[in-house]
Design a protein around this motif. Structure first.
Motif, PDB file in Angstrom:
ATOM      1  N   UNK A   1     -44.605  20.717 -20.044  1.00 51.37           N
ATOM      2  CA  UNK A   1     -44.395  19.335 -19.602  1.00 51.37           C
ATOM      3  C   UNK A   1     -45.595  18.486 -20.012  1.00 51.37           C
ATOM      4  N   UNK A   2     -45.322  17.292 -20.520  1.00 51.63           N
ATOM      5  CA  UNK A   2     -46.400  16.389 -20.932  1.00 51.63           C
ATOM      6  C   UNK A   2     -46.456  15.174 -20.012  1.00 51.63           C
ATOM      7  N   UNK A   3     -47.604  14.532 -20.010  1.00 57.38           N
ATOM      8  CA  UNK A   3     -47.758  13.295 -19.237  1.00 57.38           C
ATOM      9  C   UNK A   3     -46.771  12.240 -19.719  1.00 57.38           C
ATOM     10  N   UNK A   4     -46.530  12.207 -21.032  1.00 56.73           N
ATOM     11  CA  UNK A   4     -45.593  11.234 -21.583  1.00 56.73           C
ATOM     12  C   UNK A   4     -44.185  11.440 -21.025  1.00 56.73           C
ATOM     13  N   UNK A   5     -43.779  12.712 -20.861  1.00 58.05           N
ATOM     14  CA  UNK A   5     -42.453  12.997 -20.305  1.00 58.05           C
ATOM     15  C   UNK A   5     -42.375  12.582 -18.838  1.00 58.05           C
ATOM     16  N   UNK A   6     -43.438  12.830 -18.107  1.00 53.97           N
ATOM     17  CA  UNK A   6     -43.466  12.435 -16.696  1.00 53.97           C
ATOM     18  C   UNK A   6     -43.357  10.917 -16.582  1.00 53.97           C
ATOM     19  N   UNK A   7     -44.122  10.207 -17.410  1.00 52.72           N
ATOM     20  CA  UNK A   7     -44.100   8.748 -17.374  1.00 52.72           C
ATOM     21  C   UNK A   7     -42.719   8.210 -17.732  1.00 52.72           C
ATOM     22  N   UNK A   8     -42.099   8.796 -18.759  1.00 52.90           N
ATOM     23  CA  UNK A   8     -40.776   8.340 -19.202  1.00 52.90           C
ATOM     24  C   UNK A   8     -39.745   8.512 -18.094  1.00 52.90           C
ATOM     25  N   UNK A   9     -39.733   9.664 -17.449  1.00 57.44           N
ATOM     26  CA  UNK A   9     -38.756   9.913 -16.396  1.00 57.44           C
ATOM     27  C   UNK A   9     -38.985   9.000 -15.205  1.00 57.44           C
ATOM     28  N   UNK A  10     -40.242   8.699 -14.917  1.00 55.69           N
ATOM     29  CA  UNK A  10     -40.568   7.819 -13.788  1.00 55.69           C
ATOM     30  C   UNK A  10     -40.364   6.350 -14.111  1.00 55.69           C
ATOM     31  N   UNK A  11     -40.143   6.037 -15.403  1.00 54.75           N
ATOM     32  CA  UNK A  11     -39.985   4.642 -15.799  1.00 54.75           C
ATOM     33  C   UNK A  11     -41.291   3.874 -15.730  1.00 54.75           C
ATOM     34  N   UNK A  12     -42.390   4.577 -16.032  1.00 54.81           N
ATOM     35  CA  UNK A  12     -43.727   3.991 -15.950  1.00 54.81           C
ATOM     36  C   UNK A  12     -44.442   4.212 -17.275  1.00 54.81           C
TER      37      UNK A  12
END
Length: 216
Positions: free
Chosen positions: A31-42
């Protein structure tokens, strides 16, 4: 609470929930920070206003969940007789981990020295503080079950319990026993491990308490 503070908290909660969802769908190390941000809409850059690294995000998930678990275990201990409290707390701790295998996996990850070394000091301090709180509960349970024991004796007894609990966490994180030729039902496994821990504590506590008298 100011609107800006509310917005900050909402973003942080969204990031934590998104990270947890992604960790449940794929290996935590992929899991990457970019994926977390994308899913959170941030925006990805905004993530770092909340968490300095992916390790910090892992740590926050583990700390938040561990604190909730500890609060529940304290209630279990307070509602049981002193003689029954240790067993009930151990069993409940296993049930908590079984209900959330991701927590078991992340706890094992966060306990690695290499992981702790990459964490910012405030997170390392929080883990130390949380460990102290769990130790305080453990000491309370020991006193209720076996009477007064010295801090050194309590620490010695904790080592054995920790080894057993870590083994259970590893078993839960690996998916239980479903892949074994003769699968073991987890509830029975928890009961036998709890029996083992209680018997070990009883024997070791008695030996430690008798040691000064034997040396006189």
């Amino acid at each position: 609470m100011r609107y800006q503070d509310q917005l900050f908290q909402q973003r942080e909660n969204a990031l934590l929930e998104s990270a947890r969802q992604l960790f449940q769908e794929q290996s935590w190390d992929r899991v990457t920070i970019a994926e977390v941000a994308l899913l959170a809409g941030i925006g990805k850059g905004t993530v770092y206003k909340h968490f300095s690294s992916k390790e910090a995000l892992y740590a926050r998930l583990v700390l938040d969940c561990s604190r909730r678990h500890l609060s529940e275990l304290r209630e279990v201990a307070n509602q049981a007789s002193p003689q029954a409290a240790m067993r009930r707390v151990i069993r409940r701790a296993f049930e908590q981990l079984l209900a959330d295998p991701l927590q078991a996996e992340l706890c094992l990850l966060c306990d690695r020295p290499a992981f702790q070394e990459r964490l910012d000091a405030p997170y390392r301090e929080q883990f130390i503080e949380l460990e102290g709180q769990y130790m305080a509960l453990f000491n309370q349970l020991l006193r209720g079950s076996f009477g007064e024991l010295s801090p050194a004796h309590c620490q010695n007894l904790l080592w054995g319990v920790e080894a057993c609990v870590n083994g259970v966490m590893a078993r839960i994180a690996s998916g239980g026993f479903a892949h074994w030729a003769e699968p073991i039902e987890l509830d029975a496994y928890f009961e036998r491990v709890t029996d083992f821990i209680i018997a070990g504590l009883q024997g070791q506590a008695a030996a430690l308490q008798a040691a000064p008298a034997l040396s006189e």
